[in-house]
Scaffold this motif. Sequence first.
Motif, PDB file in Angstrom:
ATOM      1  N   TYR A  17       0.846  -1.203   0.000  1.00  0.00           N
ATOM      2  CA  TYR A  17       0.000   0.000   0.000  1.00  0.00           C
ATOM      3  C   TYR A  17       0.876   1.246   0.000  1.00  0.00           C
ATOM      4  CZ  TYR A  17      -3.963   2.968   1.437  1.00  0.00           C
ATOM      5  OH  TYR A  17      -4.948   3.915   1.503  1.00  0.00           O
ATOM      6  N   LEU A  18       1.854   1.271   0.893  1.00  0.00           N
ATOM      7  CA  LEU A  18       2.743   2.432   0.982  1.00  0.00           C
ATOM      8  C   LEU A  18       3.582   2.598  -0.277  1.00  0.00           C
ATOM      9  CD1 LEU A  18       3.872   2.133   4.706  1.00  0.00           C
ATOM     10  CD2 LEU A  18       2.145   3.662   3.729  1.00  0.00           C
ATOM     11  N   LEU A  19       4.073   1.501  -0.844  1.00  0.00           N
ATOM     12  CA  LEU A  19       4.835   1.585  -2.091  1.00  0.00           C
ATOM     13  C   LEU A  19       3.959   2.093  -3.235  1.00  0.00           C
ATOM     14  CD1 LEU A  19       6.990  -1.672  -2.058  1.00  0.00           C
ATOM     15  CD2 LEU A  19       7.807   0.678  -1.883  1.00  0.00           C
ATOM     16  N   LEU A  20       2.745   1.600  -3.300  1.00  0.00           N
ATOM     17  CA  LEU A  20       1.850   1.982  -4.384  1.00  0.00           C
ATOM     18  C   LEU A  20       1.526   3.474  -4.332  1.00  0.00           C
ATOM     19  CD1 LEU A  20       0.127   0.957  -6.789  1.00  0.00           C
ATOM     20  CD2 LEU A  20      -1.742   0.658  -5.161  1.00  0.00           C
ATOM     21  N   PHE A  21       1.063   3.936  -3.186  1.00  0.00           N
ATOM     22  CA  PHE A  21       0.612   5.319  -3.102  1.00  0.00           C
ATOM     23  C   PHE A  21       1.714   6.306  -2.740  1.00  0.00           C
ATOM     24  CE2 PHE A  21      -3.304   2.903  -2.745  1.00  0.00           C
ATOM     25  CZ  PHE A  21      -4.050   3.532  -3.732  1.00  0.00           C
ATOM     26  N   GLY A  22       2.798   5.824  -2.172  1.00  0.00           N
ATOM     27  CA  GLY A  22       3.891   6.720  -1.800  1.00  0.00           C
ATOM     28  C   GLY A  22       5.011   6.802  -2.809  1.00  0.00           C
ATOM     29  N   VAL A  23       5.146   5.791  -3.665  1.00  0.00           N
ATOM     30  CA  VAL A  23       6.258   5.757  -4.614  1.00  0.00           C
ATOM     31  C   VAL A  23       5.774   5.664  -6.058  1.00  0.00           C
ATOM     32  CG1 VAL A  23       8.346   4.518  -5.316  1.00  0.00           C
ATOM     33  CG2 VAL A  23       7.778   4.688  -2.894  1.00  0.00           C
ATOM     34  N   THR A  24       5.025   4.614  -6.366  1.00  0.00           N
ATOM     35  CA  THR A  24       4.720   4.371  -7.780  1.00  0.00           C
ATOM     36  C   THR A  24       3.639   5.289  -8.353  1.00  0.00           C
ATOM     37  OG1 THR A  24       3.101   2.600  -7.393  1.00  0.00           O
ATOM     38  CG2 THR A  24       5.424   1.959  -7.564  1.00  0.00           C
ATOM     39  N   MET A  25       2.673   5.719  -7.552  1.00  0.00           N
ATOM     40  CA  MET A  25       1.667   6.658  -8.066  1.00  0.00           C
ATOM     41  C   MET A  25       2.315   8.004  -8.410  1.00  0.00           C
ATOM     42  SD  MET A  25      -1.243   5.167  -8.404  1.00  0.00           S
ATOM     43  CE  MET A  25      -2.743   6.027  -8.107  1.00  0.00           C
ATOM     44  N   PRO A  26       3.163   8.563  -7.540  1.00  0.00           N
ATOM     45  CA  PRO A  26       3.854   9.797  -7.948  1.00  0.00           C
ATOM     46  C   PRO A  26       4.722   9.600  -9.197  1.00  0.00           C
ATOM     47  CG  PRO A  26       3.986   9.547  -5.578  1.00  0.00           C
ATOM     48  CD  PRO A  26       3.399   8.271  -6.118  1.00  0.00           C
ATOM     49  N   LEU A  27       5.389   8.445  -9.303  1.00  0.00           N
ATOM     50  CA  LEU A  27       6.170   8.183 -10.515  1.00  0.00           C
ATOM     51  C   LEU A  27       5.270   8.161 -11.753  1.00  0.00           C
ATOM     52  CD1 LEU A  27       8.658   5.371  -9.404  1.00  0.00           C
ATOM     53  CD2 LEU A  27       9.233   7.709 -10.071  1.00  0.00           C
ATOM     54  N   LYS A  28       4.120   7.567 -11.612  1.00  0.00           N
ATOM     55  CA  LYS A  28       3.192   7.457 -12.750  1.00  0.00           C
ATOM     56  C   LYS A  28       2.687   8.832 -13.180  1.00  0.00           C
ATOM     57  CE  LYS A  28      -1.235   5.410 -14.047  1.00  0.00           C
ATOM     58  NZ  LYS A  28      -2.330   4.531 -13.606  1.00  0.00           N
ATOM     59  N   TYR A  29       2.258   9.642 -12.229  1.00  0.00           N
ATOM     60  CA  TYR A  29       1.612  10.892 -12.580  1.00  0.00           C
ATOM     61  C   TYR A  29       2.563  12.086 -12.689  1.00  0.00           C
ATOM     62  CZ  TYR A  29      -2.739   8.422 -12.150  1.00  0.00           C
ATOM     63  OH  TYR A  29      -3.763   7.527 -12.343  1.00  0.00           O
ATOM     64  N   MET A  30       3.687  12.060 -11.998  1.00  0.00           N
ATOM     65  CA  MET A  30       4.617  13.181 -12.051  1.00  0.00           C
ATOM     66  C   MET A  30       5.752  12.972 -13.044  1.00  0.00           C
ATOM     67  SD  MET A  30       4.948  14.231  -8.090  1.00  0.00           S
ATOM     68  CE  MET A  30       3.543  14.317  -7.028  1.00  0.00           C
ATOM     69  N   ALA A  31       6.149  11.714 -13.224  1.00  0.00           N
ATOM     70  CA  ALA A  31       7.282  11.427 -14.108  1.00  0.00           C
ATOM     71  C   ALA A  31       6.867  10.637 -15.346  1.00  0.00           C
ATOM     72  CB  ALA A  31       8.365  10.673 -13.337  1.00  0.00           C
ATOM     73  N   ASP A  32       5.581  10.363 -15.472  1.00  0.00           N
ATOM     74  CA  ASP A  32       5.057   9.591 -16.607  1.00  0.00           C
ATOM     75  C   ASP A  32       5.783   8.257 -16.762  1.00  0.00           C
ATOM     76  OD1 ASP A  32       3.119   9.361 -18.598  1.00  0.00           O
ATOM     77  OD2 ASP A  32       4.545   9.954 -20.158  1.00  0.00           O
ATOM     78  N   PHE A  33       6.049   7.615 -15.624  1.00  0.00           N
ATOM     79  CA  PHE A  33       6.759   6.338 -15.573  1.00  0.00           C
ATOM     80  C   PHE A  33       5.781   5.296 -15.029  1.00  0.00           C
ATOM     81  CE2 PHE A  33      10.311   3.759 -13.460  1.00  0.00           C
ATOM     82  CZ  PHE A  33      10.657   3.126 -14.639  1.00  0.00           C
ATOM     83  N   HIS A  34       5.168   4.519 -15.917  1.00  0.00           N
ATOM     84  CA  HIS A  34       4.044   3.647 -15.566  1.00  0.00           C
ATOM     85  C   HIS A  34       4.436   2.236 -15.129  1.00  0.00           C
ATOM     86  CE1 HIS A  34       0.968   6.436 -17.173  1.00  0.00           C
ATOM     87  NE2 HIS A  34       1.973   6.840 -17.929  1.00  0.00           N
ATOM     88  N   GLY A  35       5.593   1.765 -15.470  1.00  0.00           N
ATOM     89  CA  GLY A  35       5.985   0.378 -15.219  1.00  0.00           C
ATOM     90  C   GLY A  35       5.873  -0.073 -13.777  1.00  0.00           C
ATOM     91  N   PRO A  36       6.514   0.635 -12.844  1.00  0.00           N
ATOM     92  CA  PRO A  36       6.445   0.187 -11.446  1.00  0.00           C
ATOM     93  C   PRO A  36       5.025   0.167 -10.900  1.00  0.00           C
ATOM     94  CG  PRO A  36       8.210   1.777 -11.719  1.00  0.00           C
ATOM     95  CD  PRO A  36       7.436   1.758 -13.002  1.00  0.00           C
ATOM     96  N   ASN A  37       4.195   1.103 -11.339  1.00  0.00           N
ATOM     97  CA  ASN A  37       2.825   1.164 -10.848  1.00  0.00           C
ATOM     98  C   ASN A  37       2.033  -0.068 -11.248  1.00  0.00           C
ATOM     99  OD1 ASN A  37      -0.211   2.300 -11.223  1.00  0.00           O
ATOM    100  ND2 ASN A  37       0.877   3.270  -9.523  1.00  0.00           N
ATOM    101  N   LYS A  38       2.242  -0.558 -12.448  1.00  0.00           N
ATOM    102  CA  LYS A  38       1.541  -1.762 -12.893  1.00  0.00           C
ATOM    103  C   LYS A  38       1.950  -2.974 -12.067  1.00  0.00           C
ATOM    104  CE  LYS A  38       0.814  -0.256 -17.614  1.00  0.00           C
ATOM    105  NZ  LYS A  38       1.092  -0.504 -19.026  1.00  0.00           N
ATOM    106  N   ILE A  39       3.233  -3.106 -11.802  1.00  0.00           N
ATOM    107  CA  ILE A  39       3.735  -4.267 -11.061  1.00  0.00           C
ATOM    108  C   ILE A  39       3.300  -4.207  -9.600  1.00  0.00           C
ATOM    109  CG2 ILE A  39       5.829  -5.427 -10.245  1.00  0.00           C
ATOM    110  CD1 ILE A  39       7.123  -4.399 -12.931  1.00  0.00           C
TER     111      ILE A  39
END
Length: 93
Positions: A17-39
């Motif tokens: 939960y913390l990785l998803l909303f604290g790390v990968t969601m910001p990467l997805k929406y701020m850096a347009d980096f979708h890979g980690p969010n999917k995994i």
Amino acid sequence: MNIKNFRLISILEGISYLLLFGVTMPLKYMADFHGPNKIIGMIHGILFITYVAMALVLQRKQNWSYATLFIILMCSVVPFGTFWMERRYLRPA
């Protein structure tokens, strides 16, 4: 299925939960980096479903009240909730 396994799943679900909303969601929406969010999203989804299923099964085995079950289930949607729940309800005294 026992409390020890549920403790492990609750901790892993909290971390995902913390990785998803604290790390990968910001990467997805701020850096347009979708890979980690999917995994991490898939892992979190599997852990969440496992957490809920295990809580429902253990409610009968452990004779938890419906109020306790409700709190345990609500902790899965609150950041850091599963960590608090694990300490409050699952750790041996």
